[in-house]
Scaffold this active site. Structure first.
Site, PDB file in Angstrom:
ATOM      1  N   ASN A 182       0.879  -1.174   0.000  1.00 52.29           N
ATOM      2  CA  ASN A 182       0.000   0.000   0.000  1.00 52.29           C
ATOM      3  C   ASN A 182       0.915   1.222   0.000  1.00 52.29           C
ATOM      4  O   ASN A 182       1.490   1.562   1.029  1.00 52.29           O
ATOM      5  CB  ASN A 182      -0.899  -0.014   1.241  1.00 52.29           C
ATOM      6  CG  ASN A 182      -1.723   1.260   1.361  1.00 52.29           C
ATOM      7  OD1 ASN A 182      -1.755   2.078   0.438  1.00 52.29           O
ATOM      8  ND2 ASN A 182      -2.387   1.435   2.493  1.00 52.29           N
ATOM      9  N   TRP A 183       1.051   1.816  -1.171  1.00 54.85           N
ATOM     10  CA  TRP A 183       1.998   2.933  -1.289  1.00 54.85           C
ATOM     11  C   TRP A 183       1.490   4.213  -0.631  1.00 54.85           C
ATOM     12  O   TRP A 183       2.230   5.188  -0.512  1.00 54.85           O
ATOM     13  CB  TRP A 183       2.279   3.209  -2.771  1.00 54.85           C
ATOM     14  CG  TRP A 183       3.134   2.180  -3.449  1.00 54.85           C
ATOM     15  CD1 TRP A 183       3.527   0.967  -2.944  1.00 54.85           C
ATOM     16  CD2 TRP A 183       3.715   2.288  -4.751  1.00 54.85           C
ATOM     17  NE1 TRP A 183       4.320   0.307  -3.871  1.00 54.85           N
ATOM     18  CE2 TRP A 183       4.445   1.104  -4.991  1.00 54.85           C
ATOM     19  CE3 TRP A 183       3.679   3.265  -5.751  1.00 54.85           C
ATOM     20  CZ2 TRP A 183       5.142   0.876  -6.171  1.00 54.85           C
ATOM     21  CZ3 TRP A 183       4.361   3.039  -6.927  1.00 54.85           C
ATOM     22  CH2 TRP A 183       5.096   1.858  -7.132  1.00 54.85           C
ATOM     23  N   LYS A 184       0.203   4.240  -0.292  1.00 56.59           N
ATOM     24  CA  LYS A 184      -0.415   5.449   0.288  1.00 56.59           C
ATOM     25  C   LYS A 184      -0.158   6.633  -0.649  1.00 56.59           C
ATOM     26  O   LYS A 184      -0.112   6.443  -1.864  1.00 56.59           O
ATOM     27  CB  LYS A 184       0.076   5.671   1.720  1.00 56.59           C
ATOM     28  CG  LYS A 184      -0.113   4.401   2.559  1.00 56.59           C
ATOM     29  CD  LYS A 184       0.076   4.575   4.038  1.00 56.59           C
ATOM     30  CE  LYS A 184      -0.152   3.235   4.730  1.00 56.59           C
ATOM     31  NZ  LYS A 184      -0.063   3.315   6.190  1.00 56.59           N
ATOM     32  N   GLU A 218      -6.782   4.918   7.842  1.00 55.35           N
ATOM     33  CA  GLU A 218      -6.537   6.342   7.533  1.00 55.35           C
ATOM     34  C   GLU A 218      -7.764   6.968   6.883  1.00 55.35           C
ATOM     35  O   GLU A 218      -8.053   8.152   7.091  1.00 55.35           O
ATOM     36  CB  GLU A 218      -5.289   6.459   6.633  1.00 55.35           C
ATOM     37  CG  GLU A 218      -4.012   6.204   7.439  1.00 55.35           C
ATOM     38  CD  GLU A 218      -2.864   5.608   6.636  1.00 55.35           C
ATOM     39  OE1 GLU A 218      -2.888   5.659   5.402  1.00 55.35           O
ATOM     40  OE2 GLU A 218      -1.936   5.077   7.277  1.00 55.35           O
ATOM     41  N   GLU A 225      -5.440  -4.731  10.482  1.00 61.33           N
ATOM     42  CA  GLU A 225      -4.433  -3.686  10.681  1.00 61.33           C
ATOM     43  C   GLU A 225      -4.685  -2.952  11.996  1.00 61.33           C
ATOM     44  O   GLU A 225      -5.492  -2.020  12.036  1.00 61.33           O
ATOM     45  CB  GLU A 225      -4.482  -2.679   9.525  1.00 61.33           C
ATOM     46  CG  GLU A 225      -4.144  -3.284   8.180  1.00 61.33           C
ATOM     47  CD  GLU A 225      -3.502  -2.249   7.254  1.00 61.33           C
ATOM     48  OE1 GLU A 225      -2.511  -2.601   6.616  1.00 61.33           O
ATOM     49  OE2 GLU A 225      -3.973  -1.093   7.190  1.00 61.33           O
ATOM     50  N   GLY A 228       2.630   2.367  10.736  1.00 65.45           N
ATOM     51  CA  GLY A 228       3.594   3.452  10.585  1.00 65.45           C
ATOM     52  C   GLY A 228       4.326   3.802  11.866  1.00 65.45           C
ATOM     53  O   GLY A 228       4.990   4.826  11.955  1.00 65.45           O
ATOM     54  N   SER A 231       3.462  -2.132  10.252  1.00 69.67           N
ATOM     55  CA  SER A 231       4.906  -2.249  10.471  1.00 69.67           C
ATOM     56  C   SER A 231       5.456  -3.637  10.133  1.00 69.67           C
ATOM     57  O   SER A 231       6.392  -4.119  10.772  1.00 69.67           O
ATOM     58  CB  SER A 231       5.284  -1.851  11.900  1.00 69.67           C
ATOM     59  OG  SER A 231       4.920  -0.500  12.145  1.00 69.67           O
ATOM     60  N   GLY A 255       2.855  -1.035   4.225  1.00 71.71           N
ATOM     61  CA  GLY A 255       2.972   0.386   3.915  1.00 71.71           C
ATOM     62  C   GLY A 255       4.417   0.764   3.667  1.00 71.71           C
ATOM     63  O   GLY A 255       4.960   0.554   2.580  1.00 71.71           O
ATOM     64  N   GLY A 256       5.061   1.308   4.702  1.00 71.81           N
ATOM     65  CA  GLY A 256       6.415   1.838   4.581  1.00 71.81           C
ATOM     66  C   GLY A 256       7.393   0.929   3.853  1.00 71.81           C
ATOM     67  O   GLY A 256       8.120   1.377   2.953  1.00 71.81           O
TER      68      GLY A 256
HETATM   69  P1  13P Z   1       3.063   0.394   7.640  1.00 69.43           P
HETATM   70  O1  13P Z   1       3.543  -0.904   7.030  1.00 69.43           O
HETATM   71  O2  13P Z   1       3.798   1.586   7.155  1.00 69.43           O
HETATM   72  O3  13P Z   1       2.933   0.299   9.122  1.00 69.43           O
HETATM   73  O4  13P Z   1       1.553   0.585   7.076  1.00 69.43           O
HETATM   74  C1  13P Z   1       0.651  -0.434   7.169  1.00 69.43           C
HETATM   75  C2  13P Z   1      -0.547  -0.062   6.404  1.00 69.43           C
HETATM   76  O5  13P Z   1      -1.275   0.837   6.759  1.00 69.43           O
HETATM   77  C3  13P Z   1      -0.828  -0.795   5.164  1.00 69.43           C
HETATM   78  O6  13P Z   1      -2.089  -0.519   4.682  1.00 69.43           O
END
Ligand code: 13P
Length: 256
Positions: free
Chosen positions: A13-15, A101, A171, A177, A217, A238-239
């Site tokens: 998920n690149w956000k 989010e 999640e 994050g 994470s 995410g990250g």
């Molecule tokens: P992180 O991996 O950055 O914690 O994000 C998780 C996330 O929200 C994936 O949708």
């Protein structure tokens, strides 16, 4: 993971990161490796504007492209929004729905998540439905009840045939994050609970085929242990999905 009954899916998920030019660089780094993954499906959920380049670069590979949101209506006067049909036509296979989010910053409710899930399914997209508790809710002992409510609401009026297209992502908000991952026991416990809720709604056969990811994470170091849990069928990352080396390591862990 339990590959006998369900697909393992690793999704990035690149956000709100990466311009089309930047996404080209990252996809070109990822592609030679992740396109070879045999034992897990890989998905890149990219910003809307990156979808065309992602679809073009990943054409004829096993790597799928996903979006991060869609509008609940099929079309019409909704300035600035994107429909399921648009995503499908652009080449998306998946769409993330109800990410925390979006729930937090854009006021998405369980009812809206359900409406979006139906819109996605009707458009021929596979929804990745996100659920999970805040730290406060966990500390108050509300995790299981809250997650049950989120899962039940998201699946309202979803048929057993449609369920086959649905992916869940557990999640925990406190792990997103923050670098603070849920322990493999915590992840396993909630993912198993999600499957139990689905089993009560649809029966054992349907429930055992649903892919339930963990997100929060997840990284190159902790992926193997999380994925070793029976009911953790993949990751929503995410990250670490923004760094080729890290995402490749997670895909490799799932592909063992
Ligand atoms: P992180 O991996 O950055 O914690 O994000 C998780 C996330 O929200 C994936 O949708």
């Amino acid at each position: 993971m339990n590959r006998r009954y369900r697909r393992t899916i690793i999704a990035g998920n690149w956000k709100m990161n990466k311009t089309p030019a930047e996404s080209k660089i990252l996809i070109e780094e990822l592609k030679p490796i992740i396109a070879k993954a045999k034992w897990c499906e890989t998905v890149l959920c990219v910003p809307f504007v990156d979808i065309p380049i992602a679809v073009r670069l990943l054409k004829d590979t096993r790597v799928a492209v996903g979006a991060q949101n869609l509008h609940q209506n099929e079309s019409g006067a909704f300035t600035g929004e994107v429909s399921g049909a648009m995503l499908k036509n652009a080449g998306c296979k998946y769409v993330i729905i109800g990410h925390s989010e979006r729930r937090q910053y854009f006021g998405e409710t369980d009812a809206l998540v359900n409406a979006k899930a139906h819109t996605a399914l009707n458009a021929g997209l596979r929804p990745i439905i996100c659920v999970g508790e805040s730290l406060e809710q966990r500390e108050m002992g509300l995790t299981m009840d809250l997650v049950s409510l989120q899962v039940k609401a998201a699946l309202a009026n979803v048929t057993v045939e449609q369920l086959r297209k649905v992916v869940f992502a557990y999640e925990p908000i406190w792990a997103i994050g923050t670098g603070k991952t849920a322990t493999s026991e915590q992840a396993a416990e909630v993912c198993e609970h999600i499957r139990t809720v689905i089993r009560k709604m649809y029966g054992a056969r349907a429930a055992r085929s649903v892919t339930i990811q963990y997100g929060g994470s997840m990284n190159a170091e902790n992926a193997s242990e999380l994925l070793a849990q029976q009911d953790v069928d993949g990751g929503l990352i995410g990250g670490a999905s923004l760094k080729a080396k890290d995402f490749i390591a997670i895909v490799n862990a799932a592909n063992q």
